[in-house]
Design a protein around this motif. Sequence first.
Motif, PDB file in Angstrom:
ATOM      1  N   MET A   1      -5.270  -4.628  -9.895  1.00  0.00           N
ATOM      2  CA  MET A   1      -4.985  -4.044  -8.598  1.00  0.00           C
ATOM      3  C   MET A   1      -6.242  -4.131  -7.747  1.00  0.00           C
ATOM      4  SD  MET A   1      -3.582  -0.253  -7.971  1.00  0.00           S
ATOM      5  CE  MET A   1      -2.251  -0.019  -6.900  1.00  0.00           C
ATOM      6  N   GLY A   2      -6.281  -5.087  -6.867  1.00  0.00           N
ATOM      7  CA  GLY A   2      -7.443  -5.298  -6.027  1.00  0.00           C
ATOM      8  C   GLY A   2      -7.301  -4.603  -4.687  1.00  0.00           C
ATOM      9  N   LEU A   3      -8.348  -4.686  -3.911  1.00  0.00           N
ATOM     10  CA  LEU A   3      -8.335  -4.056  -2.597  1.00  0.00           C
ATOM     11  C   LEU A   3      -7.468  -4.803  -1.603  1.00  0.00           C
ATOM     12  CD1 LEU A   3     -12.083  -3.052  -2.184  1.00  0.00           C
ATOM     13  CD2 LEU A   3     -10.152  -1.579  -2.695  1.00  0.00           C
ATOM     14  N   ASP A   4      -7.098  -6.033  -1.914  1.00  0.00           N
ATOM     15  CA  ASP A   4      -6.296  -6.811  -0.992  1.00  0.00           C
ATOM     16  C   ASP A   4      -4.801  -6.658  -1.236  1.00  0.00           C
ATOM     17  OD1 ASP A   4      -6.399  -8.050  -3.415  1.00  0.00           O
ATOM     18  OD2 ASP A   4      -6.638 -10.071  -2.610  1.00  0.00           O
ATOM     19  N   SER A   5      -4.422  -5.846  -2.193  1.00  0.00           N
ATOM     20  CA  SER A   5      -3.014  -5.653  -2.517  1.00  0.00           C
ATOM     21  C   SER A   5      -2.356  -4.712  -1.507  1.00  0.00           C
ATOM     22  CB  SER A   5      -2.880  -5.071  -3.924  1.00  0.00           C
ATOM     23  OG  SER A   5      -1.540  -4.718  -4.174  1.00  0.00           O
ATOM     24  N   PHE A   6      -1.179  -5.082  -1.038  1.00  0.00           N
ATOM     25  CA  PHE A   6      -0.422  -4.262  -0.094  1.00  0.00           C
ATOM     26  C   PHE A   6      -0.041  -2.922  -0.721  1.00  0.00           C
ATOM     27  CE2 PHE A   6       3.824  -2.958   1.404  1.00  0.00           C
ATOM     28  CZ  PHE A   6       3.504  -2.674   2.720  1.00  0.00           C
ATOM     29  N   TRP A   7       0.363  -2.937  -1.963  1.00  0.00           N
ATOM     30  CA  TRP A   7       0.799  -1.705  -2.634  1.00  0.00           C
ATOM     31  C   TRP A   7      -0.368  -0.739  -2.826  1.00  0.00           C
ATOM     32  CZ3 TRP A   7       5.589  -0.763  -2.267  1.00  0.00           C
ATOM     33  CH2 TRP A   7       6.511  -1.796  -2.236  1.00  0.00           C
ATOM     34  N   HIS A   8      -1.535  -1.265  -3.043  1.00  0.00           N
ATOM     35  CA  HIS A   8      -2.715  -0.418  -3.186  1.00  0.00           C
ATOM     36  C   HIS A   8      -2.933   0.394  -1.901  1.00  0.00           C
ATOM     37  CE1 HIS A   8      -6.809   0.802  -4.182  1.00  0.00           C
ATOM     38  NE2 HIS A   8      -7.165   0.384  -2.975  1.00  0.00           N
ATOM     39  N   TRP A   9      -2.899  -0.278  -0.755  1.00  0.00           N
ATOM     40  CA  TRP A   9      -3.110   0.398   0.525  1.00  0.00           C
ATOM     41  C   TRP A   9      -1.980   1.362   0.847  1.00  0.00           C
ATOM     42  CZ3 TRP A   9      -7.710   0.685   2.229  1.00  0.00           C
ATOM     43  CH2 TRP A   9      -8.618  -0.340   1.985  1.00  0.00           C
ATOM     44  N   LEU A  12      -2.494   4.450  -1.310  1.00  0.00           N
ATOM     45  CA  LEU A  12      -3.642   5.177  -0.783  1.00  0.00           C
ATOM     46  C   LEU A  12      -3.282   5.943   0.490  1.00  0.00           C
ATOM     47  CD1 LEU A  12      -6.670   5.710  -1.189  1.00  0.00           C
ATOM     48  CD2 LEU A  12      -7.087   3.750   0.295  1.00  0.00           C
ATOM     49  N   LEU A  13      -2.499   5.316   1.368  1.00  0.00           N
ATOM     50  CA  LEU A  13      -2.062   5.977   2.591  1.00  0.00           C
ATOM     51  C   LEU A  13      -1.186   7.187   2.285  1.00  0.00           C
ATOM     52  CD1 LEU A  13      -1.843   6.019   5.702  1.00  0.00           C
ATOM     53  CD2 LEU A  13       0.156   4.535   5.454  1.00  0.00           C
ATOM     54  N   VAL A  14      -0.286   7.067   1.343  1.00  0.00           N
ATOM     55  CA  VAL A  14       0.590   8.186   0.974  1.00  0.00           C
ATOM     56  C   VAL A  14      -0.229   9.332   0.394  1.00  0.00           C
ATOM     57  CG1 VAL A  14       2.409   8.895  -0.615  1.00  0.00           C
ATOM     58  CG2 VAL A  14       2.649   6.764   0.668  1.00  0.00           C
ATOM     59  N   VAL A  15      -1.197   9.029  -0.443  1.00  0.00           N
ATOM     60  CA  VAL A  15      -2.040  10.072  -1.034  1.00  0.00           C
ATOM     61  C   VAL A  15      -2.838  10.792   0.043  1.00  0.00           C
ATOM     62  CG1 VAL A  15      -4.031  10.459  -2.549  1.00  0.00           C
ATOM     63  CG2 VAL A  15      -2.154   8.994  -3.304  1.00  0.00           C
ATOM     64  N   VAL A  16      -3.406  10.044   0.989  1.00  0.00           N
ATOM     65  CA  VAL A  16      -4.174  10.662   2.072  1.00  0.00           C
ATOM     66  C   VAL A  16      -3.285  11.545   2.930  1.00  0.00           C
ATOM     67  CG1 VAL A  16      -5.425  10.137   4.215  1.00  0.00           C
ATOM     68  CG2 VAL A  16      -5.983   8.919   2.119  1.00  0.00           C
ATOM     69  N   LEU A  17      -2.057  11.095   3.227  1.00  0.00           N
ATOM     70  CA  LEU A  17      -1.134  11.907   4.022  1.00  0.00           C
ATOM     71  C   LEU A  17      -0.741  13.185   3.297  1.00  0.00           C
ATOM     72  CD1 LEU A  17       1.223   9.251   5.652  1.00  0.00           C
ATOM     73  CD2 LEU A  17      -0.418  10.739   6.785  1.00  0.00           C
TER      74      LEU A  17
END
Length: 81
Positions: A1-9, A12-17
């Motif tokens: 799971m790299g930083l360029d993965s769509f699912w990673h972002w 991360l967005l859901v966790v921040v929200l």
Amino acid sequence: MGLDSFWHWLILLVVVLVIFGTGKLSKIGPDLGNAVRGFKKAMQGDDEEDEAKRKAPEQLRADPPPAEGTTSKARDTSETR
């Protein structure tokens, strides 16, 4: 799971929200902008402008004199009763 993965972002967005909520996130932008503006003012030395405003003479304004009319006479007659 790299930083360029769509699912990673997305995760991360859901966790921040979930952690911060939308209310706090909407206040981050203006707060950050005010902080940057304050830093720029401090670096430029706008103290001279603030000091000039403080030294400017205050202009006091008085209310205009009351017009001679029925309002003062009506008040006088009601007080004498």
